[in-house]
Design an enzyme around this catalytic site. Structure first.
Site, short mmCIF file in Angstrom:
data_model
loop_
_atom_site.label_atom_id
_atom_site.label_comp_id
_atom_site.label_asym_id
_atom_site.label_seq_id
_atom_site.Cartn_x
_atom_site.Cartn_y
_atom_site.Cartn_z
N THR A 13 -0.71 -1.91 1.16
CA THR A 13 -2.13 -2.17 1.38
C THR A 13 -2.61 -3.46 0.74
O THR A 13 -3.48 -4.15 1.28
CB THR A 13 -2.95 -0.97 0.84
OG1 THR A 13 -2.61 0.18 1.60
CG2 THR A 13 -4.44 -1.21 0.93
N ASP A 57 4.67 -1.10 5.76
CA ASP A 57 3.93 -0.03 5.11
C ASP A 57 5.00 0.74 4.33
O ASP A 57 6.07 1.03 4.88
CB ASP A 57 3.28 0.87 6.17
CG ASP A 57 2.37 1.91 5.55
OD1 ASP A 57 2.86 2.70 4.70
OD2 ASP A 57 1.18 1.95 5.90
N SER A 58 4.74 1.04 3.08
CA SER A 58 5.83 1.59 2.25
C SER A 58 6.27 2.97 2.71
O SER A 58 7.28 3.49 2.22
CB SER A 58 5.43 1.60 0.77
OG SER A 58 4.58 2.67 0.49
N THR A 89 1.57 1.77 -2.09
CA THR A 89 1.47 2.83 -3.11
C THR A 89 2.16 4.13 -2.68
O THR A 89 2.56 4.92 -3.53
CB THR A 89 0.00 3.14 -3.43
OG1 THR A 89 -0.67 3.50 -2.22
CG2 THR A 89 -0.69 1.96 -4.08
N ASP A 90 2.30 4.34 -1.37
CA ASP A 90 2.80 5.64 -0.90
C ASP A 90 4.17 6.00 -1.47
O ASP A 90 4.42 7.16 -1.82
CB ASP A 90 2.85 5.68 0.63
CG ASP A 90 1.46 5.71 1.24
OD1 ASP A 90 0.50 6.03 0.52
OD2 ASP A 90 1.33 5.41 2.44
N GLN A 277 7.52 22.32 -9.35
CA GLN A 277 6.46 21.85 -8.45
C GLN A 277 5.21 21.44 -9.24
O GLN A 277 4.33 20.77 -8.70
CB GLN A 277 6.03 22.97 -7.49
CG GLN A 277 7.07 23.29 -6.46
CD GLN A 277 6.67 24.46 -5.57
OE1 GLN A 277 5.50 24.81 -5.47
NE2 GLN A 277 7.65 25.06 -4.94
N CYS A 278 5.13 21.89 -10.49
CA CYS A 278 3.93 21.57 -11.28
C CYS A 278 3.93 20.09 -11.66
O CYS A 278 4.98 19.49 -11.88
CB CYS A 278 3.90 22.39 -12.56
SG CYS A 278 3.63 24.13 -12.24
N1 ASN Z 1 0.22 3.06 3.28
C1 ASN Z 1 0.13 2.10 2.20
C2 ASN Z 1 1.55 1.81 1.73
O1 ASN Z 1 2.13 2.57 1.01
C3 ASN Z 1 -0.72 2.65 1.09
C4 ASN Z 1 -1.07 1.67 -0.01
O2 ASN Z 1 -0.36 0.72 -0.29
N2 ASN Z 1 -2.14 1.93 -0.74
O3 ASN Z 1 2.14 0.82 2.13
#
Ligand code: ASN
Length: 342
Positions: A13, A57-58, A89-90, A277-278
């Protein structure tokens, strides 16, 4: 040395622009950074910027990207003080985790960052994250591959994405931050990897033999379809399964299909690692009778590791050419503070 820092722009992003289909990573980031910071750029460390091809996109990340990053670090290692990896971020927790295992205690700063809102849009977090990452990359040594996000420095092998919207998108749930970067920045060097921790040079990391499909995540839920177990056991590519069990490490001990899966996994040469899972706390083997079968069947203890770190550790151990026995033995070692001791 042409510049202090090398930025490796993978996509995400932070460098996206709007299209009819939604946000997509876009080349030409250097010009957008210059426009964003204007004269303020002079206050930042000098940097070169490499755009990876294709920008992604990650959500599209694979182990091949981790090797590509290691190869680029190796190629440029001697020429820069530090490195900033711009990443979506993903799957940031996977890539930062993978590089943390691949590099160990780094001789140069390797910092991941990204954003929830693209650079240049109103109210974006991108400029703050990038500024902090650049300043840290050119600053005192940070031995851990780390994440710089929302005014915090977090260990790469410990992070989880905890929000799809908030600027505080990441946390390291079982560990305090390595640093806080608000008004008076504080780095906790005593929390970072010590000089005793092995360092693994990027040119060797680039030669690892990652095997796509070697590791699967299996999240327990009530009434699991047994076909899932059959598929994993029958898949010759799959060498290890990260089992995300309930709470302190509990399993559906009355579920015959699940018990059969546990019994069949080891003879089929599959390693099973148990994590919780926690979000925090981890697994405590032996606490509940309902989890006794895990020890009986030789399931490995993942302690308080995140799913991403457990996944990356198994991938990395396998990528080093270890057989099942060596992966099992080496699982117990802690390589980049990925879990709490004990
Ligand atoms: N979909 C984006 C990614 O992971 C999300 C982001 O970067 N905030 O590339």
């Amino acid at each position: 040395m042409s510049a202090a820092v090398l930025i490796l722009y993978t996509g995400g992003t932070i460098g996206m622009t709007a299209t009819e289909q939604g946000l997509t990573p876009t080349p030409g980031l250097r010009a957008r950074i210059e426009q964003q910071f204007g004269a303020g750029l002079a206050q930042l460390p000098s940097f070169d910027l490499l755009e990876l091809e294709p920008l992604i996109d990650s959500a599209n990340i694979t182990p091949a990207h981790w090797q590509r990053l290691a190869a680029l670090l190796a190629e440029h290692w001697e020429h820069y003080q530090g490195f900033v990896i711009l990443h979506g971020t993903d799957t940031m927790a996977y890539s930062a985790g993978a590089l943390a295992f691949m590099l160990g205690a780094c001789a140069k700063n390797v910092l991941f960052t990204g954003a929830q809102v693209p650079l240049g849009l109103p109210g974006s977090d991108a400029a703050d994250n990038l500024r902090n990452a650049l300043l840290l990359a050119a600053g005192p040594r940070i031995t851990d591959v780390s994440l710089v996000f929302n005014e915090r420095l977090l260990r790469g092998s410990r992070i989880r994405k905890v929000s799809s919207k908030r600027f505080a998108a990441f946390d390291s749930p079982n560990e305090a931050p390595l640093g806080t970067l608000s008004k008076t920045p504080t780095l906790h060097h005593q929390r970072m990897l010590s000089a005793q921790t092995a360092s693994r040079p990027p040119h060797l990391a680039a030669q690892l033999n990652f095997q796509p499909g070697a590791v699967a995540l299996l999240t327990l839920h009530p009434c699991m379809p047994s076909a899932l177990y059959d598929a994993l056991l029958a898949d010759p590519q799959c060498r290890a399964v990260v089992l995300q069990s309930y709470g302190a490490g509990n399993i559906p001990s009355r579920d015959q299909a699940f018990n059969a899966f546990l019994c069949r996994a080891r003879p089929r040469n599959k390693i099973v690692v148990n994590i919780s899972q926690c979000l925090d706390g981890g697994v405590s083997p032996g606490t509940y009778a309902a989890s006794a079968a895990l020890q009986e069947q030789g399931v490995l203890n993942g302690g308080d590791m995140t799913p991403e770190a457990a996944f990356c550790k198994l991938h990395w151990l396998i990528a080093g050419g270890r057989d099942q026995r060596a992966v099992r033995d080496d699982w117990e070692q802690i390589y980049c503070a990925e879990r709490s001791a004990g």
